[in-house]
Enzyme design. Structure first.
Site, PDB file in Angstrom:
ATOM      1  N   ASN A 549       0.768  -1.241   0.000  1.00 14.75           N
ATOM      2  CA  ASN A 549       0.000   0.000   0.000  1.00 14.75           C
ATOM      3  C   ASN A 549       0.799   1.291   0.000  1.00 14.75           C
ATOM      4  OD1 ASN A 549      -2.686  -1.261   0.313  1.00 14.75           O
ATOM      5  ND2 ASN A 549      -1.817  -1.947   2.241  1.00 14.75           N
ATOM      6  N   TYR A 550       2.082   1.237   0.331  1.00 11.64           N
ATOM      7  CA  TYR A 550       2.828   2.486   0.491  1.00 11.64           C
ATOM      8  C   TYR A 550       4.049   2.645  -0.401  1.00 11.64           C
ATOM      9  CZ  TYR A 550      -0.032   3.570   4.496  1.00 11.64           C
ATOM     10  OH  TYR A 550      -1.099   3.868   5.297  1.00 11.64           O
ATOM     11  N   LEU A 551       4.591   1.527  -0.886  1.00 11.03           N
ATOM     12  CA  LEU A 551       5.838   1.623  -1.630  1.00 11.03           C
ATOM     13  C   LEU A 551       5.567   1.642  -3.124  1.00 11.03           C
ATOM     14  CD1 LEU A 551       7.836  -0.858   0.578  1.00 11.03           C
ATOM     15  CD2 LEU A 551       7.814   1.642   0.654  1.00 11.03           C
TER      16      LEU A 551
END
EC number: 5.6.2.1
Length: 592
Positions: A549-551
């Site tokens: 979800n973030y990288l």
DNA sequence: ACCCCAACTTAGGAAGAAATAC
DNA sequence: GTATTTCTTCCTAAGTTGGGGT
């Protein structure tokens, strides 16, 4: 926006392998064509949408006659509904939930509601209920399921594939796409996280009459089960969901949506990372601005500036207000005085703020952070004349924060900082930790360490896997065994080398063999040692959430291409499907 | 300005499948 | 082959955000 996607795609660098480049070029051409055809700038999400509707939970199976429920020691035959709900509880008897009085009280209240009048007259005390036989029965059933023969397993698998084929896909603007969650949530007891006031409440069975269907007018509208009706069929192409219903415990809408591998989700994901990259371009300016605002006259602005500093530096979530029928958790804007401690000096550091609060999913956030003197003084000021339970930032909400952020950069919101800081951290850590001459396993360890730095920043925790210390010990033993083998192989090699020196071709060959064997052992040892470090460092840290979800996946893809690490070592099948767009797009030189 | 809701992303744990150890 | 461990997938709760209503 979507036209830009097309342009961006064609401008990408050539790829290494011929197979891949042919595939990629064809795919890019295809995507560009499609995306131009599908261009929708008016907020509509599709033109055509067709699907089979959701799959309902299987109907309740009655317990066999010999499985008894007892109340106050006496056997009691329950009505169907009461038995079903009792079963939900019986299955959870071994779970921690059933030790909590909130859970038990909520369950008991809701259970009594589904009892017949006679039943509720008798069953008045949960502690007099004996669910043991029911629990035993469910355990035996799952045991039996585990011991299914090969044929039974194959048959079951085939059936599931049939279901997946029928319900698992939809057609959207001419493409067949996978659906994420086509099954309606089955009834059960609500499993709220942390100290949730509603844990244990009955989540009731969803009926066709509860379900909204969304599809296009010119599609084959899904049929409700025989003799039943949908709540509504609508044709709203400004939203992406295919079906929805309202869950009874919290009154929240639930949606059937597309799988992350779908174009719709992929584009959205891509856009998210582009926004984060935009933030990179103006982050210095924004940091200057909020630092200046620490001195603002208006309290509102100072609070906003300090909060934004936390969001940026500590990757805190925005922190909306919550009702008191939910677990008491906070994020940045909802921090209360009781969640921080100020220390002019702590462990040799000046101006330390100690954060200690429960965040999303009631995961504890604990951090001791040395801050600028100005931040410290501001915090002291915000806390003056307040009770522990008062809001730290009483002049601030997530709405006003996000409105402010919108002015600093288009599409900027609080969560973009988390995405940005996660991705930039990965990129920097990879640069720092990757030795280009290292072996592939060493590079993978470096990747996991970079990933771990991000997970720590975002506070992605998990429970220590059960048996962790045992499995660590086993690993240590294995390592020792390997070392012994190496010692042995070493002396054998020395002997062989001596023999080979004055020996014939045969001895030389034997020596070579020994040498190879020794090298192989050493390599295995190194792998094990890396595994040991990796596993121990990962004990309480969950890497999956940040990876998913973030990288920015293009960072990982380019790193793999640059360092000759097969992408499969970093992303499993599901992840590769989700990040298809990035795997195709990013060359070895991609920079976030 | 405030509140509330709809829609969507993010999250950890459970369950199931696959890999590995015995 | 079987038991155990590890990895993957599924599940659904819990967040964020924007927009609309009062």
């Amino acid at each position: 926006m979507l036209v830009m996607v097309g342009i961006k795609l064609v401008q990408q660098k050539p790829f290494k392998s011929t197979f891949q480049s042919i595939y990629v070029i064809r795919r890019l051409r295809f995507l560009r064509k499609k995306w131009e055809e599908d261009k929708k700038e008016d907020g509509t999400k599709w033109r055509f949408l067709e699907h089979k509707g959701p799959l309902f939970a299987p109907p309740y199976d009655l317990l066999p006659e010999n499985v008894k429920f007892r109340y106050d020691g006496k056997v009691m035959k329950l009505s169907q509904d009461a038995e079903e709900v009792a079963g939900f509880y019986a299955r959870m008897l071994d779970h921690d939930y059933t030790t909590k009085s909130t859970f038990n009280n909520n369950f008991f209240t809701d259970w009594r509601k589904v009892m017949t009048h006679e039943e509720s007259k008798i069953i008045k005390d949960l502690s007099k209920c004996d669910f043991k036989e029911m629990q035993q029965y469910f355990l035996s059933v799952s045991e039996k399921n585990k011991n299914r023969t090969k044929e039974e397993k194959a048959e079951l698998k085939a059936k599931n594939e049939e279901i997946q084929k029928e319900y698992g896909f939809c057609t959207i603007d001419g493409h067949k796409e996978k659906i994420g969650n086509f099954r309606i949530e089955p009834p059960g007891l609500f499993r709220g996280r942390g100290e949730h006031p509603k844990m244990g409440m009955l989540k009731r069975r969803v009926m066709p009459e509860d379900v909204l269907i969304n599809c296009s007018k010119d599609s084959k509208v899904p049929k409700p089960p025989p003799g039943r009706k949908w709540k509504e069929v609508r044709h709203d192409n400004t939203v992406t969901w295919l079906a929805s219903w309202t869950e009874n415990v919290q009154g929240q809408a639930k949606y059937v949506m597309l799988n992350p591998s779908s174009k719709l989700k992929g584009e959205k994901d891509w856009q998210k990372y582009e926004t984060a990259r935009n933030l990179h371009k103006c982050i210095d300016k924004i940091r200057e601005t909020y630092r200046a605002d620490w001195k603002a006259k208006e309290m509102r602005i100072r609070q906003r500036a300090v909060a934004l500093y936390f969001i940026d530096r500590l990757a805190l979530r925005a922190g909306n207000e919550k009702d008191d029928d939910q677990a008491d958790t906070v994020g940045c804007c909802s921090l209360r005085v009781e969640h921080i401690e100020l220390h002019k000096e702590k462990d040799g550091k000046e101006y330390v703020v100690v954060f200690d609060f429960l965040g999303k999913d009631s995961i504890r956030y604990y951090n001791e952070v040395p801050v600028e003197k100005r931040v410290f003084k501001n915090l002291e000021h915000f806390m003056e004349n307040k009770k522990d339970s008062d809001d730290l930032f009483d002049r601030l909400t997530t709405q006003t924060m996000n409105e402010h952020l919108k002015e600093l950069m288009p599409l900027l919101t609080a969560k973009v900082f988390r995405t940005y800081n996660a991705s930039i951290t990965l990129q920097r850590q990879l640069d720092e930790l990757t030795d280009p001459d290292a072996t592939v396993p060493e590079k993978i360890l470096a990747y996991n360490r970079a990933n771990r730095a991000v997970a720590i920043l975002c506070n992605h925790q998990r429970a220590v896997p059960k048996g962790h210390s045992k499995s660590m010990e086993a690993l240590k033993e294995k390592i020792q065994a390997k070392r012994d083998l190496i010692d042995e192989a070493e002396s054998e090699y020395h002997d062989a080398a001596r023999a080979a020196k004055r020996g014939s071709v045969k001895e030389k060959l034997a020596c070579d063999k020994k040498k190879k064997a020794l090298e192989r052992l050493k390599e295995q040892l190194m792998k094990l040692e890396l595994q040991e470090t990796d596993r121990d460092e990962n004990k309480t840290i969950a890497l999956g959430t940040s990876k998913l979800n973030y990288l920015d996946p293009r960072i990982s893809v380019s790193w793999c291409k640059k360092h000759g690490v097969p992408i499969e070592k970093i992303y499993n099948k599901t992840q590769r499907d989700k990040f298809r767009w990035a795997i195709d797009m990013a060359g070895p030189d991609y920079v976030f």
